[in-house]
Design a protein around this motif. Structure first.
Motif, PDB file in Angstrom:
ATOM      1  N   TYR A   3     142.566  59.983  27.497  1.00 25.60           N
ATOM      2  CA  TYR A   3     143.167  59.942  28.923  1.00 25.60           C
ATOM      3  C   TYR A   3     144.281  60.864  29.147  1.00 25.60           C
ATOM      4  CZ  TYR A   3     142.149  55.330  28.026  1.00 25.60           C
ATOM      5  OH  TYR A   3     141.387  54.553  27.345  1.00 25.60           O
ATOM      6  N   HIS A  88     142.351  51.401  26.599  1.00 22.14           N
ATOM      7  CA  HIS A  88     144.117  51.792  27.681  1.00 22.14           C
ATOM      8  C   HIS A  88     144.506  51.167  27.203  1.00 22.14           C
ATOM      9  CE1 HIS A  88     143.914  51.226  32.788  1.00 22.14           C
ATOM     10  NE2 HIS A  88     143.415  52.389  32.133  1.00 22.14           N
ATOM     11  N   GLU A 108     151.060  58.400  36.206  1.00 25.16           N
ATOM     12  CA  GLU A 108     149.742  57.872  36.856  1.00 25.16           C
ATOM     13  C   GLU A 108     148.857  58.367  35.360  1.00 25.16           C
ATOM     14  OE1 GLU A 108     148.322  59.311  40.246  1.00 25.16           O
ATOM     15  OE2 GLU A 108     145.450  59.183  39.224  1.00 25.16           O
ATOM     16  N   VAL A 109     147.984  57.129  35.194  1.00 29.90           N
ATOM     17  CA  VAL A 109     147.032  57.100  33.643  1.00 29.90           C
ATOM     18  C   VAL A 109     145.483  57.183  33.959  1.00 29.90           C
ATOM     19  CG1 VAL A 109     146.532  55.327  31.818  1.00 29.90           C
ATOM     20  CG2 VAL A 109     148.556  55.244  32.406  1.00 29.90           C
ATOM     21  N   ARG A 110     145.246  58.143  34.190  1.00 24.72           N
ATOM     22  CA  ARG A 110     143.517  58.212  34.260  1.00 24.72           C
ATOM     23  C   ARG A 110     143.466  58.569  32.623  1.00 24.72           C
ATOM     24  NH1 ARG A 110     143.824  60.279  40.111  1.00 24.72           N
ATOM     25  NH2 ARG A 110     141.503  60.358  39.595  1.00 24.72           N
TER      26      ARG A 110
END
Lengths: 122, 420
Positions: A3, A88, A108-110
């Protein structure tokens, strides 16, 4: 899964922080990521120079080079962490922990789609 | 550090934009400042509980404008002030409108705010003081401390300066391209003066007044954010960053100035240097050279050298030559002579600065530099005279102490010669 946790904030505001505050936030962030690092699950961590140094290249036949960041936004990308997380949830939890050490801005988590660290491209 | 430090930072960084927009609405600096003050007070009441608004500047403009309009209304008939609760909820919808209204004007607003501080009737020191007070929002006490004058004297200076600019007619129409570029040049010059005020200190014991340098850097960053494709603004920011990067290495334990070639380069701030190097490279792409870019390029030549011996003096000589063409001045030639002394020797450097003896007669650095060349050519007697003259002209103890080192070296030289 890997991530990316992307750190956004108003650059001008962060610049107005006293040095001591900046140092404190950075050391708290280092502390927060230490457990992940100790498990060998912390990828590259980056802080970017201010957007004043940014140049933007627009795609096309003859790519045009422009001064400044890609878009004028209220908050700018200041840096990011790459982590290896089981779920996640785990990534979001770390982002929450990181975000709790700052009063402004966002994380922001991507999920990462493709990752090359340079060693596997040879 | 207070837990609410982020609010200070948010108010500080939003100030130029918010105050500048309020100035456009009200056309009057006092009203704009009062409205901004009030908006800040309300922010201090609302933000700790509600968290930061998405766009602090838009929030402050909206609240400040409402307050200002109410104040004006109140003078004609009594109308109630907006409800505190209502205000705190305005977070997004209304401030979005304020934001849309203001983004189109943003650039010219902030430029105008900086520009009115540069009123031609005001001496440079007053322009700087005014910019610190109005644009940066520093308190009179803080400014007085930085300028090493009493608070009362600074208060008086700022009041007088404010009166001077309020009497002047001000243009609130957006400037055309030519006007804009003129304003930009004038504002850049003021910001550089502000930086130099902190960097070189024209008196007193505190040689480095870092806060002024940092404030100049902050305002120049703001300017570059507004005008991201202006090579001279990139050059100016690069110049400030590169000079400021040496701050920790410039003074020794006794507060005495350390020359560039004697500085511990490990103490130079690499973060600032890297930013400066990138900026100057970006600026050069525009192929529109200017004085700030050239001076930054000279600073770059020093920053790139791992040790003094690695300095590319020929390049520095070339850059000063360019500067002499664009902005001829005796001081530029004097600085160029340092590069010449490295590439062609002290005699060539002395020949180069002889014509400057008259225009720079009362300039400290001229006599210091001349003394150093004379010493290198072996003319100790003439060197001594130059150093004595330099000491008489020194403005800070650090400057005087530096020259005294040369004189002490001369004395030791004389002693050892007598003994032998």
């Amino acid at each position: 899964m890997q991530y990316a946790i992307l750190c956004y904030d108003n650059e001008a505001e962060v610049e107005a922080w006293p040095r001591a505050k900046l140092d404190e936030v950075i050391s708290r962030h280092q502390l927060a990521t230490r457990p992940v690092a100790e498990q060998g699950k912390l990828g590259p961590v980056l802080r970017l120079l201010p957007t004043s140094t940014a140049m933007t290249v627009r795609s096309g036949d003859k790519p045009v080079v422009l001064d400044g960041p890609f878009a004028e936004t209220k908050e700018q990308l200041l840096g990011f962490w790459i982590i290896d997380a089981e779920t996640h949830e785990e990534a979001v939890a770390l982002a929450q922990e990181l975000a709790s050490h700052k009063e402004t801005g966002s994380m922001e988590v991507r999920p990462v789609l493709m990752y090359m660290d340079g060693s596997n491209t040879k | 550090m207070s837990e609410l430090g982020w609010i200070d930072a948010a108010l500080t960084s939003a100030r130029p934009q918010a105050l500048a927009a309020l100035l456009r609405y009200f056309g009057d600096l006092d009203t704009a400042e009062e409205a901004f003050q009030e908006a800040c007070l309300r922010a201090l009441r609302n933000w700790p509980e509600k968290g930061p608004p998405r766009d602090p500047a838009a929030w402050l403009i909206f609240v400040g404008r409402n307050f200002g309009v109410d104040q004006i209304r109140k003078t004609s008939r009594q109308a109630p002030l907006p409800d505190e609760e209502q205000l705190s909820d305005l977070g997004d919808q209304e401030s979005d409108i304020a934001e849309r209204l203001d983004n189109a004007h943003y650039r010219d607003d902030v430029l105008r705010l900086l520009f009115i501080c540069c009123h031609p009737d005001l001496p440079a020191t007053q322009q700087i003081a005014l910019a610190l007070r109005i644009v940066s929002g520093l308190s009179v006490k803080e400014i007085a401390r930085a300028f090493l004058v009493s608070e009362a004297a600074m208060e008086q200076r700022i009041t007088r300066a404010k009166r001077a600019i309020s009497g002047a007619s001000r243009e609130f129409e957006p400037p055309d391209a030519v006007e804009r570029s003129e304003r930009l040049g004038i504002v850049a010059a003021m910001l550089y003066l502000l930086f130099n005020e902190g960097y070189s200190a024209s008196g007193g014991t505190t040689h480095l007044r870092g806060q002024l340098c940092l404030e100049a850097i902050r305002l120049t960053r703001l300017l570059l954010r507004l005008f991201p494709a202006e090579p001279e603004i990139m050059g100016l920011l690069a110049l400030m960053l590169l000079q400021h990067s040496r701050m920790a290495a410039r003074l020794d334990g006794n507060g005495e100035l350390i020359l560039l070639e004697d500085q511990d380069r490990g103490l130079w701030n690499r973060e600032l240097i890297n930013e400066g190097l990138v900026l100057i490279e970006k600026a050069v792409r525009h192929a529109r050279p200017g004085v700030y870019q050239i001076q930054a390029a000279i600073a770059t030549a020093h920053a790139r050298a791992p040790s003094p011996d690695d300095t590319n003096w020929a390049e520095i000589d070339r850059l000063y030559g360019l500067l002499e063409v664009i902005q001829p001045s005796p001081v530029v030639t004097l600085n160029r002579s340092v590069a010449v002394s490295k590439t062609k020797g002290p005699a060539a450097a002395l020949a180069m600065i002889e014509p400057l003896a008259k225009p720079l007669d009362s300039y400290f650095h001229f006599h210091g530099v001349r003394g150093a060349y004379l010493l290198q050519t072996g003319d100790e007697c003439a060197a001594r005279q130059s150093f004595d003259r330099a000491i008489a002209l020194a403005r800070t103890p650090a400057e005087a102490a530096h020259i005294r080192q040369h004189i002490d070296r001369l004395k030791n030289l004389a002693k050892s010669e007598k003994r032998s």
